[in-house]
Design an enzyme around this catalytic site. Sequence first.
Site, PDB file in Angstrom:
ATOM      1  N   GLU A 111       2.126   7.111   7.463  1.00 28.63           N
ATOM      2  CA  GLU A 111       3.009   6.738   6.341  1.00 28.63           C
ATOM      3  C   GLU A 111       2.512   7.340   5.032  1.00 28.63           C
ATOM      4  O   GLU A 111       3.288   7.929   4.268  1.00 28.63           O
ATOM      5  CB  GLU A 111       3.087   5.209   6.225  1.00 28.63           C
ATOM      6  CG  GLU A 111       3.780   4.587   7.414  1.00 28.63           C
ATOM      7  CD  GLU A 111       3.921   3.079   7.335  1.00 28.63           C
ATOM      8  OE1 GLU A 111       4.892   2.563   7.889  1.00 28.63           O
ATOM      9  OE2 GLU A 111       3.050   2.410   6.731  1.00 28.63           O
ATOM     10  N   HIS A 124      10.096   2.753   8.728  1.00 24.18           N
ATOM     11  CA  HIS A 124       9.876   1.800   9.812  1.00 24.18           C
ATOM     12  C   HIS A 124       8.629   2.233  10.579  1.00 24.18           C
ATOM     13  O   HIS A 124       8.484   3.418  10.893  1.00 24.18           O
ATOM     14  CB  HIS A 124      11.094   1.771  10.742  1.00 24.18           C
ATOM     15  CG  HIS A 124      10.974   0.720  11.788  1.00 24.18           C
ATOM     16  ND1 HIS A 124      11.222  -0.616  11.523  1.00 24.18           N
ATOM     17  CD2 HIS A 124      10.571   0.788  13.075  1.00 24.18           C
ATOM     18  CE1 HIS A 124      10.990  -1.320  12.622  1.00 24.18           C
ATOM     19  NE2 HIS A 124      10.598  -0.494  13.572  1.00 24.18           N
ATOM     20  N   SER A 143       0.837  -1.215   0.000  1.00 26.76           N
ATOM     21  CA  SER A 143       0.000   0.000   0.000  1.00 26.76           C
ATOM     22  C   SER A 143       0.866   1.258   0.000  1.00 26.76           C
ATOM     23  O   SER A 143       0.499   2.265  -0.614  1.00 26.76           O
ATOM     24  CB  SER A 143      -0.999  -0.006   1.161  1.00 26.76           C
ATOM     25  OG  SER A 143      -0.349   0.108   2.395  1.00 26.76           O
TER      26      SER A 143
END
Length: 189
Positions: free
Chosen positions: A173, A103, A13
């Site tokens: 993200e 991360h 994604s």
Amino acid sequence: MNRIVIFASGSGSNAENIIQFFQNSEQIEVTHVLSNNPNAGVFDRCERLDIPASLFEKSSFKDDDTVLNFLLAEADYIVLAGFLWKIPAAIVEAFPNKIVNIHPALLPKFGGKGMYGMNVHKAVKTSGAKETGITIHYVNEHYDEGAIIFQASTAVTESDTPESIAQKVHELEYEHFPRVLESLILKNG
Ligand code: GAR
């Protein structure tokens, strides 16, 4: 054009979000996606987005120069978007400060070998941490230890589950990773 090759081991994604973000850019393009996992969801996404994607074997990554030579020919930047394996020293040395990882936690906490995807969010929940987040960092030969470029955090409440933490982290993200990549690539000229 600055060419990005993305490595992804799973759903992809983030890879899709980055591909879409740069689709109309005149300075940055995602030219290829590489995966170690034949079942990775990222392959379906790339087909839909019309981006070339290739599977590679561990031996062509670790033991010989097949992947290295491909990258030397095809990539200005390498982006790890949910990639599971450690990057071999030869690739790190060939792309100094040109390999960027995301991360799903606030490094140096919850990093290192085995700290991947849901494992990270379960560890955050178990620890009782009051916040988590994302870390975007350069890649060196050690898991999750390269210089940090950017971090963003989000609260972890008592009612959060590993799944809801994962969702909050994914939102961070999607919001930040493409923009941070854009600004560091354009800064380098
Ligand atoms: C992302 O949350 C990324 O931060 C994480 O894997 C997920 C991949 O999701 N990466 C790591 O854990 C690296 N240690 P996606 O395949 O949907 O982009």
